[in-house]
Design a protein around this motif. Structure first.
Motif, mmCIF file in Angstrom:
data_model
loop_
_atom_site.group_PDB
_atom_site.id
_atom_site.type_symbol
_atom_site.label_atom_id
_atom_site.label_comp_id
_atom_site.label_asym_id
_atom_site.label_seq_id
_atom_site.Cartn_x
_atom_site.Cartn_y
_atom_site.Cartn_z
ATOM 1 N N LEU A 1 -0.578 -1.008 -4.643
ATOM 2 C CA LEU A 1 -1.289 -2.287 -4.816
ATOM 3 C C LEU A 1 -0.378 -3.444 -4.449
ATOM 4 C CD1 LEU A 1 -3.412 -2.240 -8.095
ATOM 5 C CD2 LEU A 1 -4.117 -2.034 -5.725
ATOM 6 N N GLU A 2 0.881 -3.295 -4.783
ATOM 7 C CA GLU A 2 1.844 -4.363 -4.534
ATOM 8 C C GLU A 2 1.976 -4.658 -3.036
ATOM 9 O OE1 GLU A 2 2.293 -1.695 -6.630
ATOM 10 O OE2 GLU A 2 1.876 -2.980 -8.356
ATOM 11 N N LYS A 3 1.874 -3.602 -2.216
ATOM 12 C CA LYS A 3 2.057 -3.798 -0.767
ATOM 13 C C LYS A 3 0.741 -3.868 0.006
ATOM 14 C CE LYS A 3 5.148 -0.431 -0.276
ATOM 15 N NZ LYS A 3 5.902 0.589 0.394
ATOM 16 N N HIS A 4 -0.311 -3.276 -0.544
ATOM 17 C CA HIS A 4 -1.550 -3.160 0.231
ATOM 18 C C HIS A 4 -2.793 -3.636 -0.503
ATOM 19 C CE1 HIS A 4 1.302 0.000 1.665
ATOM 20 N NE2 HIS A 4 1.003 -0.542 2.817
ATOM 21 N N GLY A 5 -2.614 -4.226 -1.669
ATOM 22 C CA GLY A 5 -3.757 -4.713 -2.440
ATOM 23 C C GLY A 5 -4.402 -5.934 -1.786
ATOM 24 N N ILE A 6 -5.474 -6.411 -2.387
ATOM 25 C CA ILE A 6 -6.249 -7.480 -1.758
ATOM 26 C C ILE A 6 -5.439 -8.772 -1.586
ATOM 27 C CG2 ILE A 6 -7.344 -8.338 -3.897
ATOM 28 C CD1 ILE A 6 -9.943 -8.643 -2.096
ATOM 29 N N ASP A 7 -4.498 -9.014 -2.483
ATOM 30 C CA ASP A 7 -3.687 -10.233 -2.331
ATOM 31 C C ASP A 7 -2.870 -10.174 -1.040
ATOM 32 O OD1 ASP A 7 -4.644 -11.387 -4.634
ATOM 33 O OD2 ASP A 7 -3.121 -10.443 -5.903
ATOM 34 N N GLN A 8 -2.397 -8.974 -0.708
ATOM 35 C CA GLN A 8 -1.634 -8.819 0.525
ATOM 36 C C GLN A 8 -2.550 -8.944 1.746
ATOM 37 O OE1 GLN A 8 -0.956 -7.123 -2.304
ATOM 38 N NE2 GLN A 8 0.834 -8.450 -2.440
ATOM 39 N N VAL A 9 -3.766 -8.427 1.609
ATOM 40 C CA VAL A 9 -4.716 -8.535 2.720
ATOM 41 C C VAL A 9 -5.034 -10.018 2.970
ATOM 42 C CG1 VAL A 9 -7.037 -7.941 3.535
ATOM 43 C CG2 VAL A 9 -5.705 -6.253 2.297
ATOM 44 N N VAL A 10 -5.176 -10.766 1.897
ATOM 45 C CA VAL A 10 -5.463 -12.203 2.042
ATOM 46 C C VAL A 10 -4.299 -12.889 2.750
ATOM 47 C CG1 VAL A 10 -5.734 -14.367 0.761
ATOM 48 C CG2 VAL A 10 -7.085 -12.355 0.124
ATOM 49 N N THR B 1 -2.523 -14.948 8.776
ATOM 50 C CA THR B 1 -1.655 -14.909 9.946
ATOM 51 C C THR B 1 -2.516 -14.961 11.212
ATOM 52 O OG1 THR B 1 -1.711 -12.491 10.018
ATOM 53 C CG2 THR B 1 0.062 -13.494 8.753
ATOM 54 N N THR B 2 -1.965 -15.531 12.261
ATOM 55 C CA THR B 2 -2.752 -15.629 13.493
ATOM 56 C C THR B 2 -2.634 -14.361 14.317
ATOM 57 O OG1 THR B 2 -0.867 -16.739 14.463
ATOM 58 C CG2 THR B 2 -2.701 -18.134 13.735
ATOM 59 N N ARG B 3 -1.515 -13.649 14.160
ATOM 60 C CA ARG B 3 -1.345 -12.425 14.937
ATOM 61 C C ARG B 3 -0.942 -11.307 14.001
ATOM 62 N NH1 ARG B 3 1.909 -12.501 19.908
ATOM 63 N NH2 ARG B 3 3.707 -13.037 18.651
ATOM 64 N N GLY B 4 -0.838 -10.141 14.548
ATOM 65 C CA GLY B 4 -0.373 -9.041 13.698
ATOM 66 C C GLY B 4 -1.237 -7.823 13.864
ATOM 67 N N GLY B 5 -0.662 -6.678 13.552
ATOM 68 C CA GLY B 5 -1.371 -5.412 13.719
ATOM 69 C C GLY B 5 -2.511 -5.261 12.731
ATOM 70 N N ARG B 6 -3.368 -4.303 13.030
ATOM 71 C CA ARG B 6 -4.498 -4.058 12.128
ATOM 72 C C ARG B 6 -4.093 -3.024 11.095
ATOM 73 N NH1 ARG B 6 -9.618 -2.896 15.684
ATOM 74 N NH2 ARG B 6 -10.483 -2.520 13.637
ATOM 75 N N GLN B 7 -3.151 -3.405 10.223
ATOM 76 C CA GLN B 7 -2.695 -2.402 9.268
ATOM 77 C C GLN B 7 -3.679 -2.188 8.130
ATOM 78 O OE1 GLN B 7 -1.332 -5.495 9.645
ATOM 79 N NE2 GLN B 7 0.091 -5.964 8.000
ATOM 80 N N PHE B 8 -4.649 -3.064 8.022
ATOM 81 C CA PHE B 8 -5.671 -2.873 6.987
ATOM 82 C C PHE B 8 -6.987 -2.493 7.637
ATOM 83 C CE2 PHE B 8 -2.643 -5.911 5.093
ATOM 84 C CZ PHE B 8 -2.231 -5.127 4.026
ATOM 85 N N ASP B 9 -7.819 -1.810 6.850
ATOM 86 C CA ASP B 9 -9.069 -1.282 7.388
ATOM 87 C C ASP B 9 -10.138 -2.369 7.434
ATOM 88 O OD1 ASP B 9 -10.928 0.493 8.315
ATOM 89 O OD2 ASP B 9 -11.467 1.215 6.327
ATOM 90 N N LEU B 10 -9.883 -3.379 8.204
ATOM 91 C CA LEU B 10 -10.873 -4.438 8.369
ATOM 92 C C LEU B 10 -11.432 -4.370 9.769
ATOM 93 C CD1 LEU B 10 -9.421 -5.648 5.809
ATOM 94 C CD2 LEU B 10 -10.123 -7.850 6.711
ATOM 95 N N ILE B 11 -12.662 -4.856 9.895
ATOM 96 C CA ILE B 11 -13.291 -4.911 11.206
ATOM 97 C C ILE B 11 -12.528 -5.947 12.044
ATOM 98 C CG2 ILE B 11 -15.458 -5.501 12.393
ATOM 99 C CD1 ILE B 11 -15.862 -3.069 10.665
ATOM 100 N N ALA B 12 -12.272 -5.626 13.286
ATOM 101 C CA ALA B 12 -11.559 -6.576 14.156
ATOM 102 C C ALA B 12 -12.393 -7.846 14.316
ATOM 103 C CB ALA B 12 -11.333 -5.951 15.518
ATOM 104 N N SER B 13 -11.724 -8.967 14.446
ATOM 105 C CA SER B 13 -12.429 -10.248 14.443
ATOM 106 C C SER B 13 -13.398 -10.394 15.604
ATOM 107 C CB SER B 13 -11.428 -11.387 14.472
ATOM 108 O OG SER B 13 -10.629 -11.258 15.610
ATOM 109 N N THR B 14 -13.206 -9.592 16.646
ATOM 110 C CA THR B 14 -14.104 -9.713 17.791
ATOM 111 C C THR B 14 -15.378 -8.883 17.631
ATOM 112 O OG1 THR B 14 -12.804 -7.978 18.799
ATOM 113 C CG2 THR B 14 -12.345 -10.230 19.515
ATOM 114 N N GLU B 15 -15.369 -7.978 16.650
ATOM 115 C CA GLU B 15 -16.542 -7.135 16.464
ATOM 116 C C GLU B 15 -17.578 -7.883 15.633
ATOM 117 O OE1 GLU B 15 -15.257 -3.412 14.755
ATOM 118 O OE2 GLU B 15 -13.623 -3.311 16.185
ATOM 119 N N PRO B 16 -18.866 -7.640 15.898
ATOM 120 C CA PRO B 16 -19.865 -8.338 15.105
ATOM 121 C C PRO B 16 -19.820 -7.876 13.656
ATOM 122 C CG PRO B 16 -20.903 -6.679 16.482
ATOM 123 C CD PRO B 16 -19.460 -6.721 16.869
#
Ligand code: SF4
Length: 302
Positions: free
Chosen positions: A262-271, A276-291
């Motif tokens: 949780l300390e490294k991958h919890g929602i606070d870290q996702v926020v 950030t403007t750049r960076g890898g998709r280390q979290f399971d979020l839909i890419a910003s270009t996908e609908p």
């Protein structure tokens, strides 16, 4: 025997337009249903109440109840989990919280994800089927399930017919299948109905907040405008962790990581990452270009 028109109302623009269409057509036995996940923004609950008042109708609320499942899971834990973590699991699942989304995550020991989309089925589809449609069918009635899906939302939806016979003898009816977004808002206007206010607050979709299908930008927007929702999910992560066999559960799965916490991958870290403007998709979020769209082919979430 009668035909019942069951319309799922999520508080989103499409299901609201569909409800307005059903009212406009004077459909008999109209039964609008709202499946409460317990994970909606308060403005969505207020919007459902607004619709009831403005339209002079009542919208039936249904909620998944996991009481019996908790009992079964506790029995399973008592028998199968090793000593050392058994007590933690038993304690976590002592009783349900009454919040369907949280209870489901605790039961599964994990949150739903883009790869394991069990939320819509358990929290929306099943409660509507079990609490509304099945009793009508059992009483000898016919059920027409109005589904607010539109072809332009996804290739899958573009393939869907306007009417279809589903399992259990329910007839699916998708009157908005050829509608554009402009048609949806025009329907609101024609009836003098405001769209859910969340659309004017940076949200491209209305449903769980946040949805497992959220985009990076949406997470940033939610954290900015509704920090209390992020705090709530952070509290849920701590609760679900207690019910998880491996002792960890993050709202969004961490991709390719072995040492998840949780300390490294919890929602606070996702926020933080969402800012950030750049960076890898280390979290399971839909890419910003996908609908951004709900995983439900029934359009139950949005
Ligand atoms: S809105 Fe998103 S998180 Fe909620 S039930 Fe639908 S897919 Fe799951």
């Amino acid at each position: 025997m009668a035909f019942w028109n069951v319309t799922s109302v999520s508080g989103g623009k499409d299901s609201t337009a569909m409800l307005l269409l059903a009212i406009e057509r004077g459909m008999p036995n109209l039964l609008p249903v709202f499946a409460d996940t317990g994970h909606e923004n308060p403005q969505t609950y207020e919007y459902i109440a607004y619709l009831e008042k403005a339209l002079g109708i009542s919208i039936r609320w249904v909620k998944a109840d996991f009481t019996a499942d908790f009992k079964r899971k506790r029995a399973f834990i008592a028998e199968k989990w090793p000593e050392g973590i058994r007590e933690r699991g038993m304690k976590a699942l002592e009783k349900t919280t009454g919040i369907p989304f949280l209870d489901l995550a605790m039961l599964k020991g994990r949150f739903p994800s883009t790869k394991a989309k069990f939320c819509t089925g358990h929290l929306k589809l099943l409660p509507i089927q079990q609490q509304v449609e099945m009793p009508l069918l059992k009483a000898g009635h016919k059920v027409i399930s109005w589904q607010g899906v539109r072809a332009e939302e996804s290739p899958d939806r573009a393939e869907m017919p306007m009417t279809e016979m589903l399992d259990m003898g329910v007839i699916a009816y998708r009157p908005l299948i050829d509608w554009k977004v402009a048609d949806v808002f025009e329907m609101h206007e024609r009836h003098g109905i405001e769209p859910n206010p969340l659309y004017k607050q940076g949200m491209s979709r209305v449903g769980c907040m946040p949805c497992i299908n959220a985009r990076k930008g949406e997470v940033r927007e939610i954290a900015l405008r509704f920090p209390e929702e992020i705090e709530r999910v952070a509290e849920w992560e701590a609760l679900v962790r207690e019910a998880a066999k491996r002792g960890c559960a993050t709202f969004w799965a961490a991709r390719g990581e072995t040492d998840v916490s949780l300390e490294k991958h919890g929602i606070d870290q996702v926020v933080s990452w969402s800012r950030t403007t750049r960076g890898g998709r280390q979290f399971d979020l839909i890419a910003s270009t996908e609908p951004s769209q709900c995983s439900s082919v029934y359009g139950l979430c949005e």
